[in-house]
Design an enzyme around this catalytic site. Structure first.
Site, mmCIF file in Angstrom:
data_model
loop_
_atom_site.group_PDB
_atom_site.id
_atom_site.type_symbol
_atom_site.label_atom_id
_atom_site.label_comp_id
_atom_site.label_asym_id
_atom_site.label_seq_id
_atom_site.Cartn_x
_atom_site.Cartn_y
_atom_site.Cartn_z
ATOM 1 N N VAL A 173 -14.169 -16.481 28.476
ATOM 2 C CA VAL A 173 -14.059 -15.853 29.795
ATOM 3 C C VAL A 173 -15.472 -15.562 30.276
ATOM 4 C CG1 VAL A 173 -13.303 -13.775 31.019
ATOM 5 C CG2 VAL A 173 -11.747 -14.943 29.444
ATOM 6 N N LYS A 207 0.856 -1.194 0.000
ATOM 7 C CA LYS A 207 0.000 0.000 0.000
ATOM 8 C C LYS A 207 0.890 1.242 0.000
ATOM 9 C CE LYS A 207 -2.854 2.740 3.097
ATOM 10 N NZ LYS A 207 -3.604 2.820 4.347
ATOM 11 N N PRO A 233 -0.303 10.262 -0.241
ATOM 12 C CA PRO A 233 0.744 9.234 -0.376
ATOM 13 C C PRO A 233 1.487 9.011 0.941
ATOM 14 C CG PRO A 233 1.420 11.300 -1.449
ATOM 15 C CD PRO A 233 0.100 11.563 -0.783
HETATM 16 C C1 FAD Z 1 -15.758 -1.957 8.817
HETATM 17 C C2 FAD Z 1 -14.404 -1.906 9.421
HETATM 18 C C3 FAD Z 1 -13.297 -1.685 8.617
HETATM 19 C C4 FAD Z 1 -12.022 -1.588 9.186
HETATM 20 N N1 FAD Z 1 -10.934 -1.318 8.398
HETATM 21 C C5 FAD Z 1 -9.736 -1.098 8.969
HETATM 22 C C6 FAD Z 1 -8.594 -0.763 8.207
HETATM 23 O O1 FAD Z 1 -8.638 -0.700 6.982
HETATM 24 N N2 FAD Z 1 -7.443 -0.531 8.850
HETATM 25 C C7 FAD Z 1 -7.329 -0.605 10.206
HETATM 26 O O2 FAD Z 1 -6.265 -0.324 10.748
HETATM 27 N N3 FAD Z 1 -8.370 -1.008 10.942
HETATM 28 C C8 FAD Z 1 -9.557 -1.236 10.377
HETATM 29 N N4 FAD Z 1 -10.601 -1.633 11.146
HETATM 30 C C9 FAD Z 1 -10.375 -1.898 12.569
HETATM 31 C C10 FAD Z 1 -9.765 -3.291 12.737
HETATM 32 O O3 FAD Z 1 -10.617 -4.251 12.164
HETATM 33 C C11 FAD Z 1 -9.527 -3.609 14.206
HETATM 34 O O4 FAD Z 1 -8.872 -2.547 14.827
HETATM 35 C C12 FAD Z 1 -8.660 -4.847 14.358
HETATM 36 O O5 FAD Z 1 -9.175 -5.913 13.637
HETATM 37 C C13 FAD Z 1 -8.500 -5.234 15.812
HETATM 38 O O6 FAD Z 1 -9.671 -5.821 16.315
HETATM 39 P P1 FAD Z 1 -9.604 -6.417 17.787
HETATM 40 O O7 FAD Z 1 -8.522 -7.427 17.853
HETATM 41 O O8 FAD Z 1 -9.558 -5.286 18.746
HETATM 42 O O9 FAD Z 1 -11.027 -7.084 17.992
HETATM 43 P P2 FAD Z 1 -11.655 -8.454 17.403
HETATM 44 O O10 FAD Z 1 -11.093 -8.808 16.076
HETATM 45 O O11 FAD Z 1 -13.122 -8.290 17.504
HETATM 46 O O12 FAD Z 1 -11.183 -9.573 18.426
HETATM 47 C C14 FAD Z 1 -11.796 -9.740 19.688
HETATM 48 C C15 FAD Z 1 -11.276 -11.004 20.344
HETATM 49 O O13 FAD Z 1 -11.768 -11.066 21.679
HETATM 50 C C16 FAD Z 1 -12.232 -12.387 21.931
HETATM 51 N N5 FAD Z 1 -13.261 -12.347 22.983
HETATM 52 C C17 FAD Z 1 -14.309 -11.494 23.093
HETATM 53 N N6 FAD Z 1 -15.036 -11.800 24.201
HETATM 54 C C18 FAD Z 1 -14.423 -12.863 24.789
HETATM 55 C C19 FAD Z 1 -14.661 -13.645 25.960
HETATM 56 N N7 FAD Z 1 -15.705 -13.402 26.778
HETATM 57 N N8 FAD Z 1 -13.813 -14.657 26.248
HETATM 58 C C20 FAD Z 1 -12.757 -14.917 25.471
HETATM 59 N N9 FAD Z 1 -12.466 -14.203 24.362
HETATM 60 C C21 FAD Z 1 -13.279 -13.198 24.022
HETATM 61 C C22 FAD Z 1 -12.774 -12.874 20.589
HETATM 62 O O14 FAD Z 1 -12.847 -14.273 20.532
HETATM 63 C C23 FAD Z 1 -11.710 -12.301 19.645
HETATM 64 O O15 FAD Z 1 -10.613 -13.186 19.596
HETATM 65 C C24 FAD Z 1 -11.864 -1.772 10.583
HETATM 66 C C25 FAD Z 1 -12.981 -2.056 11.378
HETATM 67 C C26 FAD Z 1 -14.235 -2.102 10.816
HETATM 68 C C27 FAD Z 1 -15.427 -2.379 11.700
#
Ligand code: FAD
Length: 517
Positions: free
Chosen positions: A188, A82, A102
């Site tokens: 959890v 990218k 860019p």
């Molecule tokens: C539409 C959209 C587009 C995006 N595009 C971009 C992008 O282009 N660039 C960018 O930098 N970011 C982007 N993001 C943000 C990016 O997707 C997230 O910041 C990134 O994926 C990190 O997610 P996370 O790990 O915080 O959460 P998640 O991927 O939701 O992971 C959560 C974890 O917690 C665990 N969990 C939850 N509850 C429990 C429980 N009770 N017990 C045990 N485990 C549990 C789940 O199993 C999972 O493993 C986008 C987000 C969205 C919504």
């Protein structure tokens, strides 16, 4: 030492959880005689968000520090390079309306502000074309490096487009096999508190209690620890950034050898915008929009029109609807719990700011890791102050893309320019920039997510007017600017001649690999 911090428990195995685990484990398990134990607990039932495919160049150093081979990452995570973002139809909405943000800074940017000279000059070239070679590279679909360029090194600065699902799995294997991270698959179901109010352990049915000294909440939108357990309030910014819904879809290429775009394409719609990200074997496309300004079905129709398919064909591709709540927690570190990733907050993915925040949060945690419980509150206070500043700057920067529009064809664009929706901090900068272009002094932190160069690209890409300096510019400065513009012209020619197409380079990397450093 009193109450040393020996073990970290991370809740969540999405991208945030594994980046944090890898960053901490690489730092402590390699560099210290008495390593800090890193455990990651992940639910087998709660899926990860599964989107988040655009990154920032920081991802190169993040992966390198973890000891990941760039070739493996590119092969296993469906990666493309990218080189920035192309914003189409943001200013006037016309077919030929576009500008680039860019990843290469303007020529000589460390000590010379070429914007002053571009503003005062007579060139009809776009700002980004005039000051750096990268718009040309993207428009000609050139890769940012050659097959002989070592891993993580660049000819033109770059980040990645990656497959979010594959990336989390890739990091999981690397962290557990090479960095000693303990991985527990369990839901959890409760939290055990100590007498002091700290978290003592996560309760699971499958594995009993998982205890630790410091807990990292990477549990996604649910914010199980910081929001759920500690009830740290959420600060919405929906009055500034209206986007609150996403429709995401994976789109196959027409042919196996179709070109892969080397920039994110972000095309404005009537009540939001569409992202378009090119991976090796498919595109990731999504329409983010404001539900206050359009309906789900109208947004669906706009996505189909963007992809030039019927709504029936779009149905067959399998569109996912994802609600978004724009904003962040009032603080990110409370007692012995720090939130990283979606659990800390989220803003529309206009400039891929989520993963870069995960990376710099994990880095700050690793670098300022509290050696004892007594030191933790001081580190927490600093962490909160730093990240509140960062979230505010990102909100300003994202809003900037909207306030400069000249579009009046829908309520969405008109409402976005309502002064009541523009933060004072951004209003103040816009007033300043009427008389002088953005410069390093406007942003005074050591690590700014978006530096002055980023503001210049958006402002002048969208036709913002800065009056030339009343006191004029010196002859020496004019001469230096002339040399820099020439230097940029030469660099562009050399890069266009020496760099092959993006798809060709990706194919070569998949076959032969990049040179290891
Ligand atoms: C539409 C959209 C587009 C995006 N595009 C971009 C992008 O282009 N660039 C960018 O930098 N970011 C982007 N993001 C943000 C990016 O997707 C997230 O910041 C990134 O994926 C990190 O997610 P996370 O790990 O915080 O959460 P998640 O991927 O939701 O992971 C959560 C974890 O917690 C665990 N969990 C939850 N509850 C429990 C429980 N009770 N017990 C045990 N485990 C549990 C789940 O199993 C999972 O493993 C986008 C987000 C969205 C919504």
């Amino acid at each position: 030492m009193s109450d040393p911090i020996n073990s970290v428990v991370i809740l969540g195995g999405g991208t945030a959880g594994w980046i944090t685990a890898g960053t901490l484990a690489a730092r402590f398990n390699r560099e210290q005689e008495e390593p800090v134990r890193v455990t990651l607990v992940e639910s087998p039932n709660v899926p990860t968000i599964g989107v988040g495919e655009g990154t920032w160049p920081t991802m190169r150093s993040t992966l390198k520090k973890m000891g990941v081979r760039e070739t493996d990452f590119i092969r296993e995570c469906n990666v493309g390079f990218k080189q920035g973002a192309k914003f189409a139809r943001w200013t006037t909405g016309a077919d030929d309306d576009f500008y680039y943000h860019p990843l290469v800074q303007p020529e000589g940017f460390h000590n010379h502000n070429l914007a002053t000279h571009w503003l005062g000059g007579s060139t009809s070239e776009s700002f980004s074309n005039a000051v750096c070679p990268q718009e040309a590279l993207c428009e000609h679909n050139r890769a940012p490096k050659q097959i002989g360029t070592p891993e993580y090194a660049a000819v033109a600065n770059y980040a990645y487009h990656l497959d979010a699902g594959k990336f989390a799995g890739f990091l999981q294997r690397h962290c557990t096999e090479n960095l000693g991270v303990r991985h527990i698959l369990a839901d959890v179901t409760g939290i055990e508190e100590s007498e002091t109010g700290d978290i003592a352990a996560l309760k699971t049915e499958a594995h009993g209690k998982v205890s630790g000294d410091l807990f990292v909440d990477c549990s996604g939108f649910g914010s199980r620890l910081l929001g759920g357990h500690y009830k740290v309030p959420f600060r919405s910014c929906k009055d500034v950034l209206f986007i609150d819904s996403a429709l995401a879809v994976q789109v196959p290429y027409e042919r196996e050898d179709s070109p892969i775009a080397t920039h994110t394409i972000s095309t404005a719609q009537s009540a939001g915008w569409v992202w378009d990200i090119g991976l090796q074997s498919r595109r990731g496309v999504g329409h983010v929009f404001s539900s206050a300004h359009t309906s789900d079905s109208a947004a669906y129709g706009e996505l189909a029109r963007y992809l030039k398919v019927s709504e029936g064909e779009l149905d067959r591709l399998g569109v996912r609807k994802i609600p978004i709540v724009p904003g962040h927690r009032e603080k990110f570190w409370h007692r012995n719990c720090v939130a990283i990733g979606l659990s800390a907050g989220f803003l529309e993915p206009l400039e891929a700011s989520a993963l870069v925040l995960v990376e710099i949060s994990a880095n700050m945690l690793a670098e300022q890791f509290p050696a004892s419980r007594a030191a933790m509150d001081v580190v927490a206070r600093r962490f909160n102050e730093t990240f509140l500043y960062r979230w505010d700057r990102i909100i300003d920067f994202l809003k900037l893309h909207y306030v400069l529009t000249k579009r009046t064809d829908s309520r969405f664009w008109i409402d976005n320019c309502d002064p009541a929706t523009i933060p004072d901090s951004l209003q103040e900068l816009l007033t300043l920039w009427r008389y002088q272009p953005p410069w390093h002094d406007d942003f005074d932190r050591a690590v700014e997510v978006f530096p002055a160069a980023s503001y210049q690209y958006v402002l002048y890409g969208m036709g913002f007017e800065t009056q030339p300096a009343a006191h004029g510019v010196s002859r020496a400065s004019l001469e230096q600017a002339g040399q820099l513009f020439q230097q940029k012209g030469k660099a562009t020619q050399q890069m266009l001649a020496g760099l092959e197409t993006h798809r060709n380079l990706i194919n070569k990397i998949c076959r032969h690999g990049l040179q290891q450093i």
